[in-house]
Design a protein around this motif. Sequence first.
Motif, PDB file in Angstrom:
ATOM      1  N   SER A  48     -83.062  54.522   7.185  1.00 49.30           N
ATOM      2  CA  SER A  48     -84.526  54.521   7.173  1.00 49.30           C
ATOM      3  C   SER A  48     -85.065  53.475   6.208  1.00 49.30           C
ATOM      4  CB  SER A  48     -85.053  55.904   6.800  1.00 49.30           C
ATOM      5  OG  SER A  48     -84.551  56.294   5.538  1.00 49.30           O
ATOM      6  N   GLY A  49     -84.202  52.828   5.438  1.00 47.52           N
ATOM      7  CA  GLY A  49     -84.632  51.833   4.478  1.00 47.52           C
ATOM      8  C   GLY A  49     -84.600  50.406   4.984  1.00 47.52           C
ATOM      9  N   ARG A  50     -84.226  50.209   6.231  1.00 50.66           N
ATOM     10  CA  ARG A  50     -84.188  48.858   6.773  1.00 50.66           C
ATOM     11  C   ARG A  50     -84.869  48.826   8.130  1.00 50.66           C
ATOM     12  NH1 ARG A  50     -81.423  48.702  11.218  1.00 50.66           N
ATOM     13  NH2 ARG A  50     -79.537  49.870  11.518  1.00 50.66           N
ATOM     14  N   PRO A  51     -85.482  47.708   8.460  1.00 53.57           N
ATOM     15  CA  PRO A  51     -86.090  47.603   9.785  1.00 53.57           C
ATOM     16  C   PRO A  51     -85.015  47.412  10.843  1.00 53.57           C
ATOM     17  CG  PRO A  51     -86.327  45.545   8.597  1.00 53.57           C
ATOM     18  CD  PRO A  51     -85.699  46.533   7.647  1.00 53.57           C
ATOM     19  N   GLY A  52     -85.348  47.766  12.038  1.00 51.94           N
ATOM     20  CA  GLY A  52     -84.420  47.558  13.136  1.00 51.94           C
ATOM     21  C   GLY A  52     -84.450  48.706  14.109  1.00 51.94           C
ATOM     22  N   PRO A  53     -83.750  48.543  15.221  1.00 51.52           N
ATOM     23  CA  PRO A  53     -83.746  49.570  16.250  1.00 51.52           C
ATOM     24  C   PRO A  53     -82.979  50.814  15.801  1.00 51.52           C
ATOM     25  CG  PRO A  53     -82.244  47.806  16.830  1.00 51.52           C
ATOM     26  CD  PRO A  53     -82.960  47.380  15.581  1.00 51.52           C
ATOM     27  N   ASP A  54     -83.318  51.935  16.411  1.00 50.00           N
ATOM     28  CA  ASP A  54     -82.674  53.209  16.125  1.00 50.00           C
ATOM     29  C   ASP A  54     -81.276  53.238  16.754  1.00 50.00           C
ATOM     30  OD1 ASP A  54     -83.031  56.189  15.352  1.00 50.00           O
ATOM     31  OD2 ASP A  54     -82.372  56.241  17.450  1.00 50.00           O
ATOM     32  N   ALA A  55     -80.274  53.601  15.953  1.00 51.31           N
ATOM     33  CA  ALA A  55     -78.888  53.586  16.435  1.00 51.31           C
ATOM     34  C   ALA A  55     -78.685  54.502  17.634  1.00 51.31           C
ATOM     35  CB  ALA A  55     -77.938  53.977  15.302  1.00 51.31           C
ATOM     36  N   LEU A  56     -79.293  55.674  17.622  1.00 52.75           N
ATOM     37  CA  LEU A  56     -79.167  56.588  18.759  1.00 52.75           C
ATOM     38  C   LEU A  56     -79.727  55.975  20.037  1.00 52.75           C
ATOM     39  CD1 LEU A  56     -80.013  60.008  17.155  1.00 52.75           C
ATOM     40  CD2 LEU A  56     -78.100  59.601  18.694  1.00 52.75           C
ATOM     41  N   ALA A  57     -80.880  55.358  19.934  1.00 49.85           N
ATOM     42  CA  ALA A  57     -81.506  54.749  21.118  1.00 49.85           C
ATOM     43  C   ALA A  57     -80.667  53.591  21.644  1.00 49.85           C
ATOM     44  CB  ALA A  57     -82.913  54.286  20.784  1.00 49.85           C
ATOM     45  N   VAL A  58     -80.164  52.764  20.753  1.00 46.91           N
ATOM     46  CA  VAL A  58     -79.358  51.618  21.177  1.00 46.91           C
ATOM     47  C   VAL A  58     -78.083  52.093  21.866  1.00 46.91           C
ATOM     48  CG1 VAL A  58     -77.997  49.638  20.374  1.00 46.91           C
ATOM     49  CG2 VAL A  58     -80.290  50.034  19.457  1.00 46.91           C
ATOM     50  N   LEU A  59     -77.404  53.087  21.275  1.00 44.79           N
ATOM     51  CA  LEU A  59     -76.160  53.554  21.891  1.00 44.79           C
ATOM     52  C   LEU A  59     -76.415  54.329  23.175  1.00 44.79           C
ATOM     53  CD1 LEU A  59     -73.828  54.357  18.870  1.00 44.79           C
ATOM     54  CD2 LEU A  59     -73.928  52.327  20.326  1.00 44.79           C
ATOM     55  N   SER A  60     -77.612  54.871  23.356  1.00 46.42           N
ATOM     56  CA  SER A  60     -77.954  55.475  24.652  1.00 46.42           C
ATOM     57  C   SER A  60     -78.003  54.393  25.727  1.00 46.42           C
ATOM     58  CB  SER A  60     -79.290  56.206  24.566  1.00 46.42           C
ATOM     59  OG  SER A  60     -79.160  57.371  23.787  1.00 46.42           O
ATOM     60  N   ARG A  61     -78.481  53.217  25.349  1.00 47.60           N
ATOM     61  CA  ARG A  61     -78.464  52.092  26.291  1.00 47.60           C
ATOM     62  C   ARG A  61     -77.032  51.632  26.551  1.00 47.60           C
ATOM     63  NH1 ARG A  61     -80.546  45.969  25.904  1.00 47.60           N
ATOM     64  NH2 ARG A  61     -79.991  45.423  28.020  1.00 47.60           N
ATOM     65  N   VAL A  62     -76.228  51.569  25.505  1.00 45.10           N
ATOM     66  CA  VAL A  62     -74.828  51.167  25.645  1.00 45.10           C
ATOM     67  C   VAL A  62     -74.080  52.155  26.549  1.00 45.10           C
ATOM     68  CG1 VAL A  62     -72.657  50.910  24.380  1.00 45.10           C
ATOM     69  CG2 VAL A  62     -74.760  49.905  23.463  1.00 45.10           C
ATOM     70  N   ALA A  63     -74.444  53.429  26.488  1.00 42.96           N
ATOM     71  CA  ALA A  63     -73.763  54.461  27.274  1.00 42.96           C
ATOM     72  C   ALA A  63     -73.790  54.162  28.758  1.00 42.96           C
ATOM     73  CB  ALA A  63     -74.395  55.827  27.003  1.00 42.96           C
ATOM     74  N   THR A  64     -74.910  53.636  29.243  1.00 42.41           N
ATOM     75  CA  THR A  64     -75.027  53.368  30.674  1.00 42.41           C
ATOM     76  C   THR A  64     -74.277  52.111  31.097  1.00 42.41           C
ATOM     77  OG1 THR A  64     -77.095  52.133  30.411  1.00 42.41           O
ATOM     78  CG2 THR A  64     -77.273  54.517  30.757  1.00 42.41           C
ATOM     79  N   ALA A  65     -73.866  51.299  30.130  1.00 37.59           N
ATOM     80  CA  ALA A  65     -73.179  50.038  30.431  1.00 37.59           C
ATOM     81  C   ALA A  65     -71.675  50.121  30.176  1.00 37.59           C
ATOM     82  CB  ALA A  65     -73.782  48.914  29.591  1.00 37.59           C
ATOM     83  N   THR A  66     -71.205  51.279  29.720  1.00 31.80           N
ATOM     84  CA  THR A  66     -69.783  51.475  29.442  1.00 31.80           C
ATOM     85  C   THR A  66     -69.315  52.748  30.149  1.00 31.80           C
ATOM     86  OG1 THR A  66     -70.325  52.649  27.388  1.00 31.80           O
ATOM     87  CG2 THR A  66     -69.850  50.283  27.215  1.00 31.80           C
ATOM     88  N   THR A  67     -67.996  52.926  30.209  1.00 27.87           N
ATOM     89  CA  THR A  67     -67.482  54.094  30.936  1.00 27.87           C
ATOM     90  C   THR A  67     -66.534  54.974  30.138  1.00 27.87           C
ATOM     91  OG1 THR A  67     -65.656  52.783  31.830  1.00 27.87           O
ATOM     92  CG2 THR A  67     -67.664  52.950  33.169  1.00 27.87           C
ATOM     93  N   ARG A  68     -65.857  54.427  29.133  1.00 24.83           N
ATOM     94  CA  ARG A  68     -64.807  55.172  28.468  1.00 24.83           C
ATOM     95  C   ARG A  68     -64.978  55.274  26.954  1.00 24.83           C
ATOM     96  NH1 ARG A  68     -61.080  54.042  25.307  1.00 24.83           N
ATOM     97  NH2 ARG A  68     -61.363  51.819  25.486  1.00 24.83           N
ATOM     98  N   ILE A  69     -65.493  54.273  26.330  1.00 23.60           N
ATOM     99  CA  ILE A  69     -65.492  54.174  24.871  1.00 23.60           C
ATOM    100  C   ILE A  69     -66.442  55.195  24.233  1.00 23.60           C
ATOM    101  CG2 ILE A  69     -67.280  52.385  24.687  1.00 23.60           C
ATOM    102  CD1 ILE A  69     -65.148  51.084  22.620  1.00 23.60           C
ATOM    103  N   GLY A  70     -66.031  55.770  23.118  1.00 19.34           N
ATOM    104  CA  GLY A  70     -66.871  56.697  22.373  1.00 19.34           C
ATOM    105  C   GLY A  70     -67.986  55.962  21.650  1.00 19.34           C
ATOM    106  N   LEU A  71     -69.113  56.647  21.452  1.00 24.48           N
ATOM    107  CA  LEU A  71     -70.301  56.046  20.852  1.00 24.48           C
ATOM    108  C   LEU A  71     -70.712  56.868  19.642  1.00 24.48           C
ATOM    109  CD1 LEU A  71     -72.097  55.575  24.272  1.00 24.48           C
ATOM    110  CD2 LEU A  71     -70.779  53.854  23.018  1.00 24.48           C
ATOM    111  N   VAL A  72     -70.654  56.254  18.450  1.00 22.10           N
ATOM    112  CA  VAL A  72     -70.871  56.988  17.203  1.00 22.10           C
ATOM    113  C   VAL A  72     -71.991  56.331  16.382  1.00 22.10           C
ATOM    114  CG1 VAL A  72     -69.772  57.895  15.125  1.00 22.10           C
ATOM    115  CG2 VAL A  72     -68.423  57.631  17.220  1.00 22.10           C
ATOM    116  N   PRO A  73     -73.225  56.832  16.523  1.00 25.88           N
ATOM    117  CA  PRO A  73     -74.326  56.302  15.716  1.00 25.88           C
ATOM    118  C   PRO A  73     -74.379  56.975  14.349  1.00 25.88           C
ATOM    119  CG  PRO A  73     -75.156  57.995  17.163  1.00 25.88           C
ATOM    120  CD  PRO A  73     -73.680  57.824  17.484  1.00 25.88           C
ATOM    121  N   THR A  74     -74.912  56.251  13.384  1.00 25.57           N
ATOM    122  CA  THR A  74     -75.247  56.863  12.101  1.00 25.57           C
ATOM    123  C   THR A  74     -76.585  57.570  12.279  1.00 25.57           C
ATOM    124  OG1 THR A  74     -74.124  55.142  10.846  1.00 25.57           O
ATOM    125  CG2 THR A  74     -75.795  56.419   9.679  1.00 25.57           C
ATOM    126  N   VAL A  75     -76.644  58.827  11.884  1.00 24.89           N
ATOM    127  CA  VAL A  75     -77.888  59.589  11.919  1.00 24.89           C
ATOM    128  C   VAL A  75     -78.027  60.255  10.560  1.00 24.89           C
ATOM    129  CG1 VAL A  75     -79.202  61.435  13.019  1.00 24.89           C
ATOM    130  CG2 VAL A  75     -77.658  60.010  14.390  1.00 24.89           C
TER     131      VAL A  75
END
Length: 135
Positions: A48-75
């Motif tokens: 929350s101390g740096r600007p930029g996109p939300d990790a959860l939202a970005v990896l939700s986009r990555v989820a639709t473009a990948t099939t096997r790899i695990g997705l681990v955002p910092t929350v």
Amino acid sequence: MTPTHGRGLLHLAAAVDHEAAYDGGRHVESARLAERGGLDFVTLGDSSGRPGPDALAVLSRVATATTRIGLVPTVTTTRTDPFRVQAALATLDWVSRGRAGWWIDVSPTEDESRPSGRATAPPAAELWRTAGEVA
């Protein structure tokens, strides 16, 4: 524990952090490369101390473009209600078809406390105790 897939207990991961990327495309490319390379999961930092996109939202986009790899955002649990953490991670798990993980973190600095309406940051031990309760 006996390995069942021939890989043993070693898991390979890569961080797909791109500080200057705001469109998600670079994150998708990095995750696809990691998936093709046989890595088990990718991580994406967030604070929350740096600007930029939300990790959860970005990896939700990555989820639709990948099939096997695990997705681990910092929350971080410092400024997010436990219900919202659970709901967001459950959504990532759903859109990724069971590939979501969670890198638990806290926001211990003054800059990270301000967005949540706190003038000062609580002690780190208190933040981590709360994070444990959320988990």
